[in-house]
Design a protein around this motif. Sequence first.
Motif, PDB file in Angstrom:
ATOM      1  N   SER A 152       0.812   3.848  -3.079  1.00  0.00           N
ATOM      2  CA  SER A 152       0.446   5.241  -2.797  1.00  0.00           C
ATOM      3  C   SER A 152       1.532   6.196  -3.269  1.00  0.00           C
ATOM      4  O   SER A 152       1.232   7.295  -3.762  1.00  0.00           O
ATOM      5  CB  SER A 152       0.204   5.423  -1.299  1.00  0.00           C
ATOM      6  OG  SER A 152      -0.856   4.605  -0.848  1.00  0.00           O
ATOM      7  N   ALA A 188       2.990   8.970  -0.382  1.00  0.00           N
ATOM      8  CA  ALA A 188       2.852   7.686   0.305  1.00  0.00           C
ATOM      9  C   ALA A 188       2.189   7.859   1.659  1.00  0.00           C
ATOM     10  O   ALA A 188       1.326   7.058   2.058  1.00  0.00           O
ATOM     11  CB  ALA A 188       4.226   7.036   0.468  1.00  0.00           C
ATOM     12  N   GLY A 204      -1.372   8.429   1.299  1.00  0.00           N
ATOM     13  CA  GLY A 204      -1.991   7.154   0.974  1.00  0.00           C
ATOM     14  C   GLY A 204      -2.297   6.350   2.218  1.00  0.00           C
ATOM     15  O   GLY A 204      -3.355   5.711   2.324  1.00  0.00           O
ATOM     16  N   LEU A 205      -1.383   6.364   3.183  1.00  0.00           N
ATOM     17  CA  LEU A 205      -1.632   5.672   4.450  1.00  0.00           C
ATOM     18  C   LEU A 205      -2.774   6.319   5.216  1.00  0.00           C
ATOM     19  O   LEU A 205      -3.567   5.627   5.866  1.00  0.00           O
ATOM     20  CB  LEU A 205      -0.363   5.664   5.305  1.00  0.00           C
ATOM     21  CG  LEU A 205       0.847   4.894   4.748  1.00  0.00           C
ATOM     22  CD1 LEU A 205       2.004   4.953   5.728  1.00  0.00           C
ATOM     23  CD2 LEU A 205       0.480   3.443   4.442  1.00  0.00           C
ATOM     24  N   CYS A 219      -6.648   0.908  -2.485  1.00  0.00           N
ATOM     25  CA  CYS A 219      -5.989  -0.295  -1.957  1.00  0.00           C
ATOM     26  C   CYS A 219      -6.708  -0.799  -0.704  1.00  0.00           C
ATOM     27  O   CYS A 219      -7.022  -1.986  -0.578  1.00  0.00           O
ATOM     28  CB  CYS A 219      -4.529   0.000  -1.631  1.00  0.00           C
ATOM     29  SG  CYS A 219      -3.458   0.236  -3.062  1.00  0.00           S
ATOM     30  N   ALA A 220      -6.960   0.108   0.226  1.00  0.00           N
ATOM     31  CA  ALA A 220      -7.565  -0.281   1.504  1.00  0.00           C
ATOM     32  C   ALA A 220      -8.992  -0.765   1.342  1.00  0.00           C
ATOM     33  O   ALA A 220      -9.456  -1.606   2.120  1.00  0.00           O
ATOM     34  CB  ALA A 220      -7.524   0.897   2.481  1.00  0.00           C
ATOM     35  N   GLY A 228      -4.125   5.061  -1.968  1.00  0.00           N
ATOM     36  CA  GLY A 228      -4.199   4.366  -0.690  1.00  0.00           C
ATOM     37  C   GLY A 228      -5.619   3.948  -0.343  1.00  0.00           C
ATOM     38  O   GLY A 228      -5.839   2.844   0.180  1.00  0.00           O
ATOM     39  N   ALA A 233      -5.846   5.120   3.557  1.00  0.00           N
ATOM     40  CA  ALA A 233      -6.057   3.711   3.899  1.00  0.00           C
ATOM     41  C   ALA A 233      -6.608   3.563   5.313  1.00  0.00           C
ATOM     42  O   ALA A 233      -7.518   2.757   5.564  1.00  0.00           O
ATOM     43  CB  ALA A 233      -4.743   2.944   3.753  1.00  0.00           C
ATOM     44  N   PRO A 292      -3.151  -3.728  -4.711  1.00  0.00           N
ATOM     45  CA  PRO A 292      -2.062  -2.743  -4.684  1.00  0.00           C
ATOM     46  C   PRO A 292      -1.186  -2.799  -5.935  1.00  0.00           C
ATOM     47  O   PRO A 292      -0.748  -1.753  -6.435  1.00  0.00           O
ATOM     48  CB  PRO A 292      -1.263  -3.137  -3.433  1.00  0.00           C
ATOM     49  CG  PRO A 292      -2.251  -3.854  -2.571  1.00  0.00           C
ATOM     50  CD  PRO A 292      -3.118  -4.598  -3.518  1.00  0.00           C
ATOM     51  N   GLY A 343      -1.908  10.331  -3.884  1.00  0.00           N
ATOM     52  CA  GLY A 343      -1.584   9.379  -2.832  1.00  0.00           C
ATOM     53  C   GLY A 343      -2.819   8.926  -2.074  1.00  0.00           C
ATOM     54  O   GLY A 343      -2.994   7.734  -1.801  1.00  0.00           O
ATOM     55  N   ILE A 392       0.837  -1.201   0.000  1.00  0.00           N
ATOM     56  CA  ILE A 392       0.000   0.000   0.000  1.00  0.00           C
ATOM     57  C   ILE A 392       0.872   1.252   0.000  1.00  0.00           C
ATOM     58  O   ILE A 392       0.580   2.234  -0.694  1.00  0.00           O
ATOM     59  CB  ILE A 392      -0.960   0.002   1.211  1.00  0.00           C
ATOM     60  CG1 ILE A 392      -2.021  -1.094   1.053  1.00  0.00           C
ATOM     61  CG2 ILE A 392      -1.637   1.368   1.370  1.00  0.00           C
ATOM     62  CD1 ILE A 392      -2.978  -1.208   2.224  1.00  0.00           C
ATOM     63  N   TYR A 393       1.970   1.214   0.757  1.00  0.00           N
ATOM     64  CA  TYR A 393       2.854   2.373   0.834  1.00  0.00           C
ATOM     65  C   TYR A 393       3.409   2.719  -0.545  1.00  0.00           C
ATOM     66  O   TYR A 393       3.345   3.883  -0.977  1.00  0.00           O
ATOM     67  CB  TYR A 393       4.000   2.087   1.808  1.00  0.00           C
ATOM     68  CG  TYR A 393       4.933   3.260   2.025  1.00  0.00           C
ATOM     69  CD1 TYR A 393       4.667   4.196   3.024  1.00  0.00           C
ATOM     70  CD2 TYR A 393       6.059   3.445   1.237  1.00  0.00           C
ATOM     71  CE1 TYR A 393       5.502   5.282   3.222  1.00  0.00           C
ATOM     72  CE2 TYR A 393       6.900   4.528   1.430  1.00  0.00           C
ATOM     73  CZ  TYR A 393       6.618   5.441   2.419  1.00  0.00           C
ATOM     74  OH  TYR A 393       7.456   6.516   2.604  1.00  0.00           O
TER      75      TYR A 393
END
Length: 261
Positions: A145, A168, A171-172, A224-225, A221, A175, A245, A217, A141-142
């Motif tokens: 992102s 990134a 993105g977190l 993905c999440a 993220g 997520a 991802p 980002g 995921i990182y």
Amino acid sequence: MAVGSNCEDCVKAARPDIATRAKYWQAGKPAIVTSILIAANIAVFVGLGLLYGVGDMLSRSGGEAHLRFGLWSPALSGQTLPLFRDADGAAVFTSGNEWYRLITSGFLHYGVIHIAFNMYILFMLGNMLEPQLGRIKFASIYFASMLGGSAGALLLEPNGLAAGASGAVFGLLGAAAVGMWHQGINPFSTGVGRLLLINLAFTFFWPNVSIGGHLGGIVAGAICAFVVMAPGYKGFPRWAASVTPAAVAVIALVVSFVAVR
């Protein structure tokens, strides 16, 4: 027989093998990928400062390292363009097709405040998400992102010189918010949601911030999440958590290519 004596061979035989010891060691370090990423960012910051000049790395406007490794659309377009002039006055050119900048720019920062802010948020989110997701999913995921942030920056600010782990990190944040939503929690009633709103406010109202990088980002993220962090009753197949991802990263690369070309 002496009381309390130990059989040396018995002690060796009872000792766990290397694989088991490594497993126990890793279990005691639930956010090891986060620690590695933070260490890598700091190492790049210090290393490039020593190589290209501390003043350049501390400057909010950047320097030679940023011109060589930052995200700049013309440097990816195949054109041979002058980047800067060296100490002798000779022009230093980009070779073009420098697609490694999609990644190197994510480990490059403008000054101490920039890297400190990003690493602080990475530390908080990493220690929250990595134990929950596992190392491979967290890392995927990182980096998805990061590529999403690069794609967003190239799309919205093609002439900008972008750098930083912000894509990134955002993105977190995205997520984490989606993961809470999956659990029935309103993320905006939590510290994660408030942190996201504060950072979005900085994105749009603070000068010299890559809007495209941050938004790209977050989108990467969050997508993905949506799959990786979905509860079982959502019905996603198990393989989807690994594929999503990777698919987001590929889409980000395609968007980057289209934006540049």
